[in-house]
Design an enzyme around this catalytic site. Structure first.
Site, PDB file in Angstrom:
ATOM      1  N   ARG A  53       7.379  -9.288  15.411  1.00 15.02           N
ATOM      2  CA  ARG A  53       7.794  -7.972  14.916  1.00 15.02           C
ATOM      3  C   ARG A  53       6.785  -6.923  15.343  1.00 15.02           C
ATOM      4  NH1 ARG A  53       7.157  -4.867  10.140  1.00 15.02           N
ATOM      5  NH2 ARG A  53       8.925  -3.455  10.026  1.00 15.02           N
TER       6      ARG A  53
ATOM      7  N   HIS B   7       0.851  -1.198   0.000  1.00 14.14           N
ATOM      8  CA  HIS B   7       0.000   0.000   0.000  1.00 14.14           C
ATOM      9  C   HIS B   7       0.883   1.243   0.000  1.00 14.14           C
ATOM     10  CE1 HIS B   7       1.117  -0.509   4.247  1.00 14.14           C
ATOM     11  NE2 HIS B   7       0.973   0.806   4.343  1.00 14.14           N
TER      12      HIS B   7
ATOM     13  N   HIS C   1       4.759   0.066  -0.179  1.00 12.24           N
ATOM     14  CA  HIS C   1       5.504  -0.745   0.797  1.00 12.24           C
ATOM     15  C   HIS C   1       4.601  -1.804   1.415  1.00 12.24           C
ATOM     16  CE1 HIS C   1       3.766   2.730   2.875  1.00 12.24           C
ATOM     17  NE2 HIS C   1       3.740   2.009   3.979  1.00 12.24           N
TER      18      HIS C   1
HETATM   19  C1  LIG Z   1      -4.618   8.317   9.121  1.00 12.11           C
HETATM   20  C2  LIG Z   1      -4.774   7.110   8.632  1.00 12.11           C
HETATM   21  C3  LIG Z   1      -3.904   6.520   7.583  1.00 12.11           C
HETATM   22  C4  LIG Z   1      -4.358   5.063   7.545  1.00 12.11           C
HETATM   23  C5  LIG Z   1      -5.826   5.207   7.819  1.00 12.11           C
HETATM   24  C6  LIG Z   1      -5.813   6.133   9.041  1.00 12.11           C
HETATM   25  O1  LIG Z   1      -7.070   6.704   9.261  1.00 12.11           O
HETATM   26  C7  LIG Z   1      -5.318   5.379  10.285  1.00 12.11           C
HETATM   27  C8  LIG Z   1      -4.507   4.125   9.927  1.00 12.11           C
HETATM   28  C9  LIG Z   1      -3.654   4.268   8.683  1.00 12.11           C
HETATM   29  C10 LIG Z   1      -3.279   2.928   8.058  1.00 12.11           C
HETATM   30  C11 LIG Z   1      -2.059   2.237   8.700  1.00 12.11           C
HETATM   31  C12 LIG Z   1      -1.800   0.908   7.975  1.00 12.11           C
HETATM   32  C13 LIG Z   1      -1.841   1.033   6.435  1.00 12.11           C
HETATM   33  C14 LIG Z   1      -3.071   1.876   6.007  1.00 12.11           C
HETATM   34  C15 LIG Z   1      -3.231   1.875   4.476  1.00 12.11           C
HETATM   35  C16 LIG Z   1      -4.275   1.374   6.732  1.00 12.11           C
HETATM   36  O2  LIG Z   1      -5.044   0.526   6.356  1.00 12.11           O
HETATM   37  O3  LIG Z   1      -4.400   2.024   7.942  1.00 12.11           O
HETATM   38  C17 LIG Z   1      -2.979   3.252   6.616  1.00 12.11           C
HETATM   39  C18 LIG Z   1      -4.068   4.271   6.262  1.00 12.11           C
HETATM   40  C19 LIG Z   1      -3.668   5.117   5.086  1.00 12.11           C
HETATM   41  O4  LIG Z   1      -2.546   5.633   5.043  1.00 12.11           O
HETATM   42  O5  LIG Z   1      -4.486   5.242   4.178  1.00 12.11           O
HETATM   43  O1  LIG Z   2       5.198  -2.568   9.795  1.00 14.05           O
HETATM   44  C1  LIG Z   2       5.738  -1.950   8.898  1.00 14.05           C
HETATM   45  O2  LIG Z   2       6.938  -1.991   8.692  1.00 14.05           O
HETATM   46  C2  LIG Z   2       4.901  -1.113   7.953  1.00 14.05           C
HETATM   47  C3  LIG Z   2       3.725  -0.465   8.610  1.00 14.05           C
HETATM   48  C4  LIG Z   2       2.977   0.403   7.675  1.00 14.05           C
HETATM   49  O3  LIG Z   2       3.225   0.414   6.504  1.00 14.05           O
HETATM   50  C5  LIG Z   2       1.914   1.294   8.177  1.00 14.05           C
HETATM   51  O4  LIG Z   2       1.570   1.249   9.381  1.00 14.05           O
HETATM   52  O5  LIG Z   2       1.384   2.078   7.356  1.00 14.05           O
HETATM   53 FE   LIG Z   3       2.238   2.116   5.501  1.00 15.26          FE
END
Ligand SMILES: C=C1C[C@]23C[C@@]1(O)CC[C@H]2[C@@]12CCC[C@@](C)(C(=O)O1)[C@H]2[C@@H]3C(=O)O
Ligand SMILES: O=C(O)CCC(=O)C(=O)O
Ligand SMILES: [Fe+2]
Length: 373
Positions: A289, A222, A279
């Site tokens: 991890r 993503h 990534h």
């Molecule tokens: C601020 C944000 C970015 C995120 C969606 C969120 O509301 C909170 C979690 C974030 C995260 C972290 C993991 C990867 C990701 C794609 C997800 O599913 O939740 C990102 C979101 C994002 O960057 O779109």
């Molecule tokens: O765990 C990681 O190294 C990646 C985490 C990540 O991509 C995210 O929280 O958006």
């Molecule tokens: Fe990320």
């Protein structure tokens, strides 16, 4: 785009401690063949490491942003004790019994709380990870998790937010400065140009040791919907970034070093000059991890669009204005097509049609998902 998994079609919340074999619901077949892995064999090098005290830091940051979309930083000013503290807070959260963690579950339309990766619904298989998102005060969820003693958790989070906000502001000026952008160009950075009104979320990610790591995925590929993301990983490898022409490159953890990656909003702001990086996180057989992502964005209601200094007749604006709130909604709905859904069409006559918001283009970004089907 792979078909979505209906929410209730399988058990989403796994008690990882009790699982001895990879369940079918988490088995990602034909996953690793999508791109070659590893920089070592093909000589593409590794993700740049930049000393923020280096007088040349701005130039190095600019180069890393345009070529990799990700870099690592040293001399960032964040104390090791705080990095250890946030890691310990995450460990203590994820080691709670599953029933306890579910008391702080993220609601279906909510942002904060405990749960599976929110991008899970776009994939036919579940990921080998669990997460906890903090947006605003963590107090209510922390009380549900530790009814007797939530102060320690909340204190670490508060301290982490404070110092990360300063570091993120500093990184923003290094990135923007390297594009020739000055304090006058970004009004929403505030009167002191310190991005005081910026918003951010903290994402704690846990990837338990996995009985069959070659068939599992920690967090699927993503881009982040942020301006930038600052990531701290524990001493276990797993983060990989996609480098065009090279494949997946591992970003091995180095003690005291933080990973900085460019998100979709900086991609838009820079008019595509600093592309957001794709990534993912892989898992392994023996080690648990943990990663902590500081997801940094503009004030939620500010319209982000290509900076006028970066736009001219030969470089027309590539994206329409969008707020962070709107973009997060678009990402939740369209996932890897979110960025192209806000891209403007550039017709042959060179005039931009600002109303054509829904063009969907297929680019190399989408290949990993398409190949998975
Ligand atoms: C601020 C944000 C970015 C995120 C969606 C969120 O509301 C909170 C979690 C974030 C995260 C972290 C993991 C990867 C990701 C794609 C997800 O599913 O939740 C990102 C979101 C994002 O960057 O779109
Ligand atoms: O765990 C990681 O190294 C990646 C985490 C990540 O991509 C995210 O929280 O958006
Ligand atoms: Fe990320």
């Amino acid at each position: 785009m792979p078909s979505r998994v209906p929410e209730a079609s399988h058990h989403k919340h796994l008690d990882f401690n009790s699982v001895k074999e990879l369940p079918e619901s988490h088995a990602w077949t034909s996953l690793l063949g999508d791109y070659p892995s590893g920089p070592d064999s093909c000589g593409v090098g590794s993700v740049p490491i930049i000393d923020l005290d280096d007088p040349n830091a701005q130039k190095l940051v600019g180069h890393a942003c345009s070529t990799w979309g990700v870099f690592q930083v040293t001399n960032h000013g964040i104390k090791n004790s705080l990095l250890n503290g946030i890691e310990a807070a995450g460990k203590s959260l994820f080691s709670l019994p599953i029933q306890q963690k579910l008391k702080a579950a993220r609601s279906p339309d909510g942002v904060s709380g405990y749960g599976v990766a929110r991008i899970s619904s776009f994939f036919p298989k579940l990921m080998w990870s669990e997460g906890f998102t903090i947006f605003g005060s963590p107090l209510e969820h922390a009380r549900q998790l530790w009814p007797q003693d939530h102060n320690q958790f909340c204190d670490v989070i508060e301290e982490y937010e404070k110092v990360m906000q300063q570091l993120a502001g500093r990184l923003m000026w290094l990135m923007l400065g390297s594009l020739g952008i000055t304090k006058e160009d970004i009004k929403w950075a505030g009167p002191k140009a310190n991005f005081k009104g910026a918003s951010a979320a903290i994402q704690l990610n846990s990837y338990p040791a996995c009985p069959d790591p070659d068939r599992a995925m920690g967090l699927a590929a993503h881009t982040d919907s942020t301006l930038l993301t600052i990531l701290h990983q524990n001493n276990t490898s797993g983060l990989q970034v996609l480098r065009e022409g090279a494949g997946w490159v591992t970003v091995p953890p180095r003690p005291g070093t933080l990973v900085v990656n460019i998100g979709d909003l900086l991609h838009i702001l820079s008019n595509g000059l600093y592309p957001s990086v794709l990534h993912r996180a892989m898992v392994n057989r023996t080690q648990h991890r943990l990663s902590i992502a500081y997801l940094y964005g503009p004030p939620t209601n500010v319209q982000i669009s290509p900076l006028s200094k970066l736009v001219d007749p030969s470089h027309p604006p590539l994206y329409r204005p969008v707020t962070w709130t709107e973009y997060l909604g678009t990402k939740a709905k369209h996932f890897n097509k979110a960025l192209s859904s806000v891209r403007l069409c550039i017709p042959l006559n060179g005039l931009v049609d600002v109303n054509d918001h829904n063009r969907v283009e297929v680019s190399w970004r989408q290949l990993p998902y398409i190949k998975m089907m």
